[in-house]
Design an enzyme around this catalytic site. Structure first.
Site, short mmCIF file in Angstrom:
data_model
loop_
_atom_site.label_atom_id
_atom_site.label_comp_id
_atom_site.label_asym_id
_atom_site.label_seq_id
_atom_site.Cartn_x
_atom_site.Cartn_y
_atom_site.Cartn_z
N ALA A 144 1.15 -1.50 -0.30
CA ALA A 144 0.17 0.17 0.10
C ALA A 144 0.77 1.19 -0.10
O ALA A 144 2.42 1.20 0.79
CB ALA A 144 -0.91 -0.16 0.97
N GLU A 158 2.69 -5.96 7.41
CA GLU A 158 1.30 -5.27 7.87
C GLU A 158 1.66 -4.94 9.79
O GLU A 158 1.25 -4.22 9.71
CB GLU A 158 -0.12 -5.58 7.52
CG GLU A 158 0.31 -5.30 6.36
CD GLU A 158 0.08 -6.39 5.52
OE1 GLU A 158 -0.36 -6.50 3.75
OE2 GLU A 158 0.88 -7.36 5.36
N GLU A 195 0.56 -10.06 -1.25
CA GLU A 195 -0.91 -10.12 -1.05
C GLU A 195 -0.85 -10.37 -3.08
O GLU A 195 -1.80 -11.28 -2.90
CB GLU A 195 -1.48 -9.47 -0.74
CG GLU A 195 -1.98 -9.78 0.82
CD GLU A 195 -1.99 -9.15 1.52
OE1 GLU A 195 -3.01 -8.82 2.07
OE2 GLU A 195 -2.42 -7.04 1.47
N GLY A 255 1.22 -5.84 0.56
CA GLY A 255 -0.17 -5.70 -0.29
C GLY A 255 0.31 -6.74 -1.33
O GLY A 255 0.16 -7.18 -2.63
#
Length: 264
Positions: free
Chosen positions: A70, A138, A118, A115
């Site tokens: 992110a 995170e 991910e 992310g």
């Protein structure tokens, strides 16, 4: 199908059977801003709607980072309301990769963190350069993996290994990631894209109907009981058994020639 837009590009081979989705925000190491999430969702929707596509490679336009997750600089200026508004946009981007109807391969060079990892986990296979680093850090910044990481990593490596990696926020070098099952293959640095494309072409030589139905059966059957999973498999088998691809595959085998898949 070729798109030279910003943030996320779509590039296809000559026949359009192998498509690359290219993350192209190099100045931010492909950090996922709201605009980039929107672009990724749009790109995956376009690819998913193209019946000519048989395999997808997700990669970065540069080798320093696949994606660092992110965009925390953008989020630092967010109000709570801004974060709420961004959430469905981000979810759509990750869901777009996860729900690609054809096999998807992540070609990871450099950092794939948060992310970014991910996104790789949302693919079916992960090929990493030997200098790559992956992880879900995170909790070190006060959140949890929210792009599917808590679910996808656990399904990939099991509860205890996933718990250790998520709870410690540890970053893994590619060789250790391979040993733990966090990636599927490690290749010399700088060659992840080449290897991913090699795999993609091998995959794309097979029946388009077979590939889509095999992925559907595996994904839908992964988290149900065995009896239900076998019913899912049977439905997907029926979708292939009476297809033009099945007829062509059998004919090509009998005639000892390469198949010419109709893709229906």
């Amino acid at each position: 199908m070729t798109d030279t837009g910003t943030l996320v590009r779509i590039e296809a081979d000559g026949e359009g059977h192998v498509v690359e989705i290219v993350l192209d925000r190099p100045e931010a190491l492909n950090a996922v801003s709201t605009a980039m999430a929107t672009a990724l969702a749009d790109a995956t929707a376009r690819v998913a709607a193209d019946p000519n596509v048989r395999c997808v490679v997700l990669r970065s336009s540069q080798e320093r980072a696949f994606c660092v997750g992110a965009d925390l600089k953008e989020r630092n200026a967010f109000s709570d309301a801004d974060l709420v508004r961004q959430r469905p946009v981000a979810r759509e981007a990750y869901r777009g990769v996860l729900n690609l109807p054809v096999p998807a391969i992540a070609a990871v060079e450099g950092y794939a963190l948060g992310g970014g990892y991910e996104l790789a986990l949302s693919c079916d296979l992960i090929v990493a350069g030997e200098s790559a680093t992956v992880g879900l850090p995170e909790v070190s910044v006060g959140v949890i993996p929210g792009g599917g990481g808590t679910q996808l990593l656990t399904r990939r490596v099991g509860w205890s290994r996933a718990a250790s990696l998520v709870f410690t926020a540890r970053r893994l070098p590619a060789p250790e990631a391979l040993a733990l099952g966090c990636v599927d293959e490690v290749v010399p640095a700088g060659t992840a894209r080449d290897r991913a494309l090699e795999l993609a072409r091998q995959i794309a030589a097979n029946s388009p109907v077979g590939l889509r139905q095999a992925k559907r059966a595996m994904r839908l059957g992964a988290d149900v009981d065995l009896a239900t999973g076998l019913e899912v498999e049977d439905a997907c088998w029926r979708a292939t058994a009476f297809s033009g691809d099945r007829a062509e595959g059998v004919a090509a085998f009998a005639e000892r020639r390469p198949p010419r898949w109709p893709g229906r």
